[in-house]
Scaffold this motif. Structure first.
Motif, PDB file in Angstrom:
ATOM      1  N   UNK A 172      47.462  45.864  35.564  1.00 10.28           N
ATOM      2  CA  UNK A 172      48.225  46.239  34.379  1.00 10.28           C
ATOM      3  C   UNK A 172      49.363  45.279  34.075  1.00 10.28           C
ATOM      4  N   UNK A 173      49.670  44.383  35.010  1.00  4.70           N
ATOM      5  CA  UNK A 173      50.816  43.493  34.862  1.00  4.70           C
ATOM      6  C   UNK A 173      50.454  42.116  34.338  1.00  4.70           C
ATOM      7  N   UNK A 174      49.167  41.850  34.143  1.00  2.00           N
ATOM      8  CA  UNK A 174      48.747  40.510  33.725  1.00  2.00           C
ATOM      9  C   UNK A 174      47.830  40.579  32.512  1.00  2.00           C
ATOM     10  N   UNK A 175      47.829  39.477  31.767  1.00  2.00           N
ATOM     11  CA  UNK A 175      46.913  39.345  30.635  1.00  2.00           C
ATOM     12  C   UNK A 175      45.568  38.785  31.090  1.00  2.00           C
ATOM     13  N   UNK A 176      45.629  37.856  32.061  1.00  2.00           N
ATOM     14  CA  UNK A 176      44.432  37.159  32.520  1.00  2.00           C
ATOM     15  C   UNK A 176      44.179  37.442  33.992  1.00  2.00           C
ATOM     16  N   UNK A 177      42.943  37.830  34.328  1.00  2.00           N
ATOM     17  CA  UNK A 177      42.580  38.136  35.699  1.00  2.00           C
ATOM     18  C   UNK A 177      42.283  36.863  36.482  1.00  2.00           C
ATOM     19  N   UNK A 178      42.206  36.996  37.796  1.00  2.00           N
ATOM     20  CA  UNK A 178      41.729  35.896  38.627  1.00  2.00           C
ATOM     21  C   UNK A 178      40.333  35.477  38.142  1.00  2.00           C
ATOM     22  N   UNK A 179      40.055  34.174  38.098  1.00  2.00           N
ATOM     23  CA  UNK A 179      40.727  33.055  38.753  1.00  2.00           C
ATOM     24  C   UNK A 179      41.913  32.461  38.009  1.00  2.00           C
ATOM     25  N   UNK A 180      42.338  33.054  36.912  1.00  2.00           N
ATOM     26  CA  UNK A 180      43.585  32.602  36.295  1.00  2.00           C
ATOM     27  C   UNK A 180      44.716  32.780  37.316  1.00  2.00           C
ATOM     28  N   UNK A 181      45.708  31.892  37.322  1.00  2.00           N
ATOM     29  CA  UNK A 181      46.777  31.969  38.325  1.00  2.00           C
ATOM     30  C   UNK A 181      47.857  33.002  38.038  1.00  2.00           C
ATOM     31  N   UNK A 230      43.297  35.951  50.904  1.00  2.00           N
ATOM     32  CA  UNK A 230      42.250  36.365  49.977  1.00  2.00           C
ATOM     33  C   UNK A 230      40.929  36.567  50.710  1.00  2.00           C
ATOM     34  N   UNK A 231      40.013  37.257  50.036  1.00  2.00           N
ATOM     35  CA  UNK A 231      38.676  37.460  50.606  1.00  2.00           C
ATOM     36  C   UNK A 231      37.579  37.025  49.663  1.00  2.00           C
ATOM     37  N   UNK A 232      37.930  36.580  48.445  1.00  2.00           N
ATOM     38  CA  UNK A 232      36.913  36.290  47.439  1.00  2.00           C
ATOM     39  C   UNK A 232      37.105  34.896  46.848  1.00  2.00           C
ATOM     40  N   UNK A 233      36.007  34.213  46.531  1.00  2.00           N
ATOM     41  CA  UNK A 233      36.121  32.882  45.933  1.00  2.00           C
ATOM     42  C   UNK A 233      36.970  32.849  44.660  1.00  2.00           C
ATOM     43  N   UNK A 234      36.843  33.843  43.797  1.00  2.06           N
ATOM     44  CA  UNK A 234      37.645  33.855  42.573  1.00  2.06           C
ATOM     45  C   UNK A 234      39.133  33.979  42.894  1.00  2.06           C
ATOM     46  N   UNK A 235      39.465  34.691  43.975  1.00  2.39           N
ATOM     47  CA  UNK A 235      40.858  34.808  44.387  1.00  2.39           C
ATOM     48  C   UNK A 235      41.386  33.502  44.941  1.00  2.39           C
ATOM     49  N   UNK A 236      40.557  32.801  45.736  1.00  4.04           N
ATOM     50  CA  UNK A 236      40.940  31.493  46.265  1.00  4.04           C
ATOM     51  C   UNK A 236      41.146  30.510  45.115  1.00  4.04           C
ATOM     52  N   UNK A 237      40.284  30.587  44.114  1.00  8.22           N
ATOM     53  CA  UNK A 237      40.421  29.735  42.934  1.00  8.22           C
ATOM     54  C   UNK A 237      41.712  30.049  42.183  1.00  8.22           C
TER      55      UNK A 237
END
Length: 223
Positions: free
Chosen positions: A143-152, A173-180
């Motif tokens: 709820x605090x962001x406009x863009x989800x991971x992999x956006x920073x 992290x545990x997921x590639x999109x999170x690492x990205x």
């Protein structure tokens, strides 16, 4: 990279699969809704591949962005989270060693935050259910962001909330999109192998190392 000479000034944690090992229950909840309620012809592994981002993004990837109304998305999202919590509740626990790791970081005056694509309803379920809120100086949710991971955005907002430069933050992290996402934020990362294999993280230069849980002796070098 596998370089643990880094001395972080803050720890940023993803939540699901990183602080708790619950991704199977998220996938099962979505699998039930998508296949039984919505009639999607998907197997379990196909659903698992879509388990990142906000709930409305998951639905859009699988069914198309115009399939559901805003009201339908909200109803499906709440239903999914209720099924997840009901299934995971008997197993709610921190990943092995994390309780001691949090205590050690707190005693070392290293500020900590959660940066997660989960909604507050689920974050509160975990943080309050496991009584770890007092360790956390900030929480950034879907709820605090406009863009989800992999956006920073998620991790950058967490760093800002802690008043720590991004380059001085260490992400778990545990997921590639999170690492990205961490890479895009200019942050090094340690990967928990709870959800994905090491091979799935090939090519990310910001990974310091891989751990199965927080009992790994390699973490001693962070303090």
């Amino acid at each position: 990279m596998h370089d643990l000479n880094f001395r972080p000034k803050a720890f940023l944690f993803d939540l699901n699969g990183t602080m708790i090992n619950d991704m199977e229950y998220h996938t099962l909840a979505w699998y039930s809704i998508m296949t039984e309620d919505l009639g999607a012809k998907l197997d379990y592994q196909s659903v698992k591949k879509e388990m990142y981002g906000k709930n409305h993004e998951v639905l859009a990837r699988v069914f198309g962005k115009d399939r559901f109304t805003t009201e339908e998305i909200e109803r499906l999202s709440i239903d999914k989270e209720k099924r997840y919590q009901q299934g995971y509740m008997p197993h709610l626990a921190l990943i092995n060693g994390l309780d001691q790791f949090l205590k050690r970081a707190k005693n070392a005056n290293i500020p900590m935050a959660i940066g997660s694509a989960a909604i507050p309803f689920n974050i509160d379920f975990v943080v309050d259910g496991l009584e770890i809120r007092h360790y956390l100086s900030a929480i950034v949710s879907a709820d605090d962001v406009e863009m989800s991971k992999p956006d920073p955005e998620t991790f950058l907002k967490a760093a800002t909330a802690l008043n720590i430069p991004p380059a001085d933050c260490l992400v778990f992290e545990d997921a590639p999109k999170g690492v990205e996402s961490a890479l895009n934020a200019g942050m090094p990362c340690i990967v928990l192998t709870t959800t994905h294999t090491i091979e799935e993280f090939e090519g990310y230069p910001n990974i310091l190392t891989y751990i199965e849980d927080y009992n790994d002796a390699k973490l001693n070098t962070l303090f």
